[in-house]
Design a protein around this motif. Structure first.
Motif, PDB file in Angstrom:
ATOM      1  N   GLN A 137      36.322  35.162  47.662  1.00  0.00           N
ATOM      2  CA  GLN A 137      37.074  36.401  47.438  1.00  0.00           C
ATOM      3  C   GLN A 137      36.581  37.094  46.176  1.00  0.00           C
ATOM      4  N   GLN A 138      36.375  36.316  45.120  1.00  0.00           N
ATOM      5  CA  GLN A 138      35.943  36.888  43.847  1.00  0.00           C
ATOM      6  C   GLN A 138      34.592  37.580  43.989  1.00  0.00           C
ATOM      7  N   SER A 191      34.241  46.284  44.483  1.00  0.00           N
ATOM      8  CA  SER A 191      34.654  47.049  43.303  1.00  0.00           C
ATOM      9  C   SER A 191      33.487  47.848  42.754  1.00  0.00           C
ATOM     10  N   ASP A 192      32.327  47.212  42.665  1.00  0.00           N
ATOM     11  CA  ASP A 192      31.130  47.906  42.172  1.00  0.00           C
ATOM     12  C   ASP A 192      30.765  49.068  43.085  1.00  0.00           C
ATOM     13  N   GLY A 232      33.130  51.897  42.688  1.00  0.00           N
ATOM     14  CA  GLY A 232      33.223  52.446  41.337  1.00  0.00           C
ATOM     15  C   GLY A 232      34.572  52.169  40.708  1.00  0.00           C
ATOM     16  N   GLU A 233      35.175  51.057  41.070  1.00  0.00           N
ATOM     17  CA  GLU A 233      36.508  50.685  40.569  1.00  0.00           C
ATOM     18  C   GLU A 233      36.399  49.441  39.697  1.00  0.00           C
ATOM     19  N   SER A 234      37.390  49.260  38.850  1.00  0.00           N
ATOM     20  CA  SER A 234      37.388  48.091  37.976  1.00  0.00           C
ATOM     21  C   SER A 234      37.666  46.832  38.793  1.00  0.00           C
ATOM     22  N   PHE A 235      37.139  45.717  38.305  1.00  0.00           N
ATOM     23  CA  PHE A 235      37.311  44.420  38.949  1.00  0.00           C
ATOM     24  C   PHE A 235      38.271  43.586  38.121  1.00  0.00           C
ATOM     25  N   HIS A 249      38.502  49.883  53.021  1.00  0.00           N
ATOM     26  CA  HIS A 249      38.816  51.208  53.561  1.00  0.00           C
ATOM     27  C   HIS A 249      38.174  52.311  52.730  1.00  0.00           C
ATOM     28  N   LYS A 250      38.133  52.112  51.440  1.00  0.00           N
ATOM     29  CA  LYS A 250      37.538  53.123  50.566  1.00  0.00           C
ATOM     30  C   LYS A 250      36.024  53.198  50.745  1.00  0.00           C
ATOM     31  N   THR A 251      35.377  52.033  50.871  1.00  0.00           N
ATOM     32  CA  THR A 251      33.918  51.997  50.960  1.00  0.00           C
ATOM     33  C   THR A 251      33.392  52.012  52.396  1.00  0.00           C
TER      34      THR A 251
END
Length: 89
Positions: free
Chosen positions: A46-47, A54-55, A58-61, A79-81
């Motif tokens: 998962q990590q 996240s990369d 463009g979001e923080s991890f 969904h975002k990517t």
């Protein structure tokens, strides 16, 4: 009588396994909020996947998420990517 009982156990196990292997049961997808281990730290898999998503998004991890939180975040970022969605359709 013991012979019949012995035969019944494997048959029941096989039919249950067939249902799980075929992903036909209603419990094949469980809400992360209902996971008994959902409050444990996220798994290595998962990590790694969450870091990649996240990369890409463009979001923080957040490396402190629990298993259930990580699962929900993965769904959001998929969904975002658009990554990983083709396997769920």
């Amino acid at each position: 009588m013991n012979t019949n009982e012995e035969k019944q156990i494997p048959q029941n196990e096989n039919s249950a396994n067939d249902q799980h292997n075929g992903l036909t049961g209603s419990n094949t997808v469980k809400n992360p909020d209902d996971w008994t281990t959902g409050d444990e730290p996220m798994t290595g898999a998962q990590q790694s996947y969450l870091k990649t998503l996240s990369d890409e998004a463009g979001e923080s991890f957040d490396e402190t998420l629990s298993k259930s939180e990580a699962s929900k975040r993965i769904d959001e970022l998929q969904h975002k990517t658009g990554r990983g969605l083709e396997s769920h359709q």
